[in-house]
Scaffold this active site. Sequence first.
Site, PDB file in Angstrom:
ATOM      1  N   ASP A 105      63.890  40.222  -2.752  1.00 45.81           N
ATOM      2  CA  ASP A 105      65.275  40.308  -2.292  1.00 45.81           C
ATOM      3  C   ASP A 105      66.168  39.676  -3.370  1.00 45.81           C
ATOM      4  O   ASP A 105      65.651  39.098  -4.337  1.00 45.81           O
ATOM      5  CB  ASP A 105      65.373  39.519  -0.972  1.00 45.81           C
ATOM      6  CG  ASP A 105      66.632  39.838  -0.188  1.00 45.81           C
ATOM      7  OD1 ASP A 105      67.424  40.692  -0.623  1.00 45.81           O
ATOM      8  OD2 ASP A 105      66.812  39.224   0.880  1.00 45.81           O
ATOM      9  N   ASP A 142      71.622  44.595   3.671  1.00 46.70           N
ATOM     10  CA  ASP A 142      72.055  43.876   4.867  1.00 46.70           C
ATOM     11  C   ASP A 142      73.083  44.679   5.656  1.00 46.70           C
ATOM     12  O   ASP A 142      74.285  44.433   5.584  1.00 46.70           O
ATOM     13  CB  ASP A 142      72.605  42.509   4.465  1.00 46.70           C
ATOM     14  CG  ASP A 142      71.533  41.651   3.794  1.00 46.70           C
ATOM     15  OD1 ASP A 142      70.335  41.994   3.917  1.00 46.70           O
ATOM     16  OD2 ASP A 142      71.888  40.652   3.158  1.00 46.70           O
TER      17      ASP A 142
END
Length: 941
Positions: free
Chosen positions: A540, A616
Amino acid sequence: MITTQPQGVTPPIRLLGVALLFSTFFLPALSVDRSNFKTCDQSSFCKRQRKLEPGSSPYRAVLGSAKLSADKLEIQLIDDKNQVSLLLEVFGLNGNMTRIKINEINPLKPRYEVPDVLLGTPIPANLQVTGQDDNTLELSLGGAEHKLLVTGTPFRLDILSGRDLVLSVNSRGLLHFERLRERKDTDTEKTDVPPEGDDGNPGEEEATKEEESKKVDEDEPGMWDETFKTHTDTKPNGPSSVGLDFSLPGFEHVYGIPEHADNLRLRTTESTDPYRLYNLDVFQYELYNTMALYGSVPLLLAHNVQRTLGIFWLNAAETWVDISSNTAGKTLLGKMFQYIHGGGETPQTDVRWMSESGIIDVFVLLGPTPHDVFKQYASLTGTQSLPPYFSLGYHQCRWNYNDEDDVRNVDAGFDEHDLPYDVIWLDIEHADGKRYFTWDPHKFPTPKDMLSNLKDKRRKMVAIVDPHIKIDSGYRIHNEIRSRGFYVKNKDGGDYEGWCWPGSAAYPDFTNPEMRAWWSSMFAYDQYEGSTENLFVWNDMNEPSVFNGPEVTMHKDAIHWGGWEHRDIHNLYGLYVQKATADGLIQRSGGKERPFVLTRAFFAGSQRYGAVWTGDNAAEWDHLKISIPMCLSLSLVGISFCGADVGGFFKNPETELLVRWYQAGAYQPFFRAHAHLDTPRREPWLHGDDNLKLIREVLQQRYALLPFWYTEFYRAWRDAEPVMRPLWVEFPTDVSTFAMDDQYMIGSALLVHPVTEANSRGVQIYLPGVGEVFYDVHSYQKYEAPQSFYLPVTSSSIPVYQRGGTIIPRKNRPRRSSDCMHDDPFTLHVALNLQGEARGELFIDDGHSFNYEQNEFLYREFNYSRGELKSSSLDPRGNFETSSWLERVIIIGASQPTSVTLSLLGGSETPLEFEYDAHTSVITVRKPGVNIAADFTISLR
Ligand SMILES: *[C@@H]1O[C@H](CO)[C@@H](O)[C@H](O)[C@H]1NC(C)=O
Ligand SMILES: *[C@@H]1O[C@H](CO)[C@@H](O)[C@H](O)[C@H]1NC(C)=O
């Protein structure tokens, strides 16, 4: 909420900066803070490039300077305004491609050329001059089909296919190439400094021109220093951007250039910002705009009923792409060719690329079919790696599963509720103080036991390993990277430091091959303590995300290996992180096992290293809806292994949204539920029995189709076919599919139209294809295409249609995980077209190793024609033993037979039991019992 936090100090949000940290925590409003990110106007090079108006190209190609070798044409380009000369190189490439490079002839220092993205040197094709006059050079581009016209003044290129003009370069005159310069002392007034001549004696006239141009150039603020919010970017060699325009006559639909939260079909950007490609950690991104997101692939596709083509702009710097649809300033070459069209104005799309640094290096992919373009692009950047089988199953993730007990309980919950799943995930809280490659000693004291428990259930775990490294002299990873000098440097030569999850952090320089090799070695079982072979990795924050950096990323004047500025390599950083991680997982197994690595940031070529997700997102219906075009855009540019966080990352989904998201996600390639630390728990059994049943049904549908998904991924790896595809890829002449976002195909066999509206009572389905037929996969109801109809839906509806003419392999026995299904028997779903025929494929191997590259696989073909279903090998090299057998054959759209028999090669016929449902026209053939690897024929009479 805060009490669930270990120290109660780190606010549980994905924050952008220290300032935002607390305000976001208290404000429930959900939208991006746009002021954190630059508009084109705030990005000085974009503003400079975009200010140029079409129609006045200062460049001429000096045709007399042309040098032609077997596969390359070189010509000088001169900017008549400032006498700067550039070198144009045009390459003929095998397979209907050409490459166009433009660079300064003698740059002050080398300009960045993107490494490691191309598989190698593309295979050349012959270039030949086929005609010439005073101002034009005509060449054949590898064969007679495609021609290239080079016009001298003003400079332009035109590519013809047969007699059709398919693409023009610089026809609007927007080539703009800023040369590198010496930095002047900032105290001197720049315009007062006389230009330094090159060595030798520049003529007076030239010097004046040079001076003139410098004045013009240096008038602009932002050329030498550029300030955004509190950050100043210094530019040691001043402005360095490059820009070029492409015109596409006859094209009205363009696609690609992900990642944007926008429709599949790209919009025109005349009244908005251009599409931006600059990998960024965008907190709570907004939908339906051209803002940059986590990844970038600079490949644009254009499609019309005649052809598909691609423009691949190989540049890793910040890039903006303007799209306009114009009918003015039509490009015509008069007597050089005849453009055949039926009068009236031809629609045209114009595309303009602008990058902050590097060179112009662009590949034109001439198709002509969509699949030709996919293959052409794959020949340059590679295909999707074949995922391990388990990774096509369902993934259960949240930020965070708190400790080993939590993991055990969630895992047990799946068994207790009869839900299949393959992988449980751990986010950043699992590590000891966000020191990746470690485990929190209190919450995860015995990771090997935990992993071994999962292994007993034939399940896996994924743990996060991010590329920001906590600066802590007690942390081995940090000490080693620092002592080896592997960190990215700031402009003054010290280690670049930024703020990220662990607090103060430094960033390994993944552009350095030695650094990558070292990083890969950290995944060895004896280096990554507590890791085992069923532990896989998630990268990430690899844009890279720097909470206190400009636009939440790294300063552009930070320095990488080889002295390159971050400006040059920015969009490539994330690819390198995933590559180094995937290589590490391969190496820890001695080169035997396929890796699984999920990445948030990506670039062209990232398909070679694993899976991508859309970052996200939020628990909102529009986010569910946009997951479809977002993944379709990625599929079109070679990245097939794409998914969105099921349920939405931010916020708490209402139950209906969660269930609908499971239903949609089960039909997207990467299928993972994920949730923000702040959200209430949402495992499938927490929403009441009815919803549990709905989710169980979804998971079972996903698992039954795994053989089909896996075969499609094999085709993606082998033949560059996107797994999830827009309808127009399958139905390229059906204009009504060209802007469709709400339905798509998986392979060429399944058409999916997920329900993405709240309180939906029905959806409008469109089934394309003249003379085609589709069957509802649940009811077997038959629909002749093309047709559009309203389908009433209930809470359990997932509208999916099998296209007539296809055969889909399934495994229908519900199990705990995909690994448990490895030897299960198959069912074939044979859906007949109007000619009574169907065809399908099945790929099988061990599901986890690279042995398929050594021919340990089966690639089977099923062909149904004239009442006979034949199974044969599609690739005689393949050899793999399996105990899986054929349990059932379902033939959809058939008439009633009087007998059904099975025969093996050279053997006698065995009668088989069957049933016929006259209402649905479905034959169910029971227990053929034959091994799936065998050549057989099932005959209906
Ligand atoms: C190249 O283009 C021609 C026609 O334009 C087509 O027939 C051929 O299949 C294409 N070849 C490849 C490798 O794409
Ligand atoms: C399927 O089998 C029929 C009859 O044997 C044959 O004519 C046809 O070409 C086959 N189709 C494919 C796609 O192999």
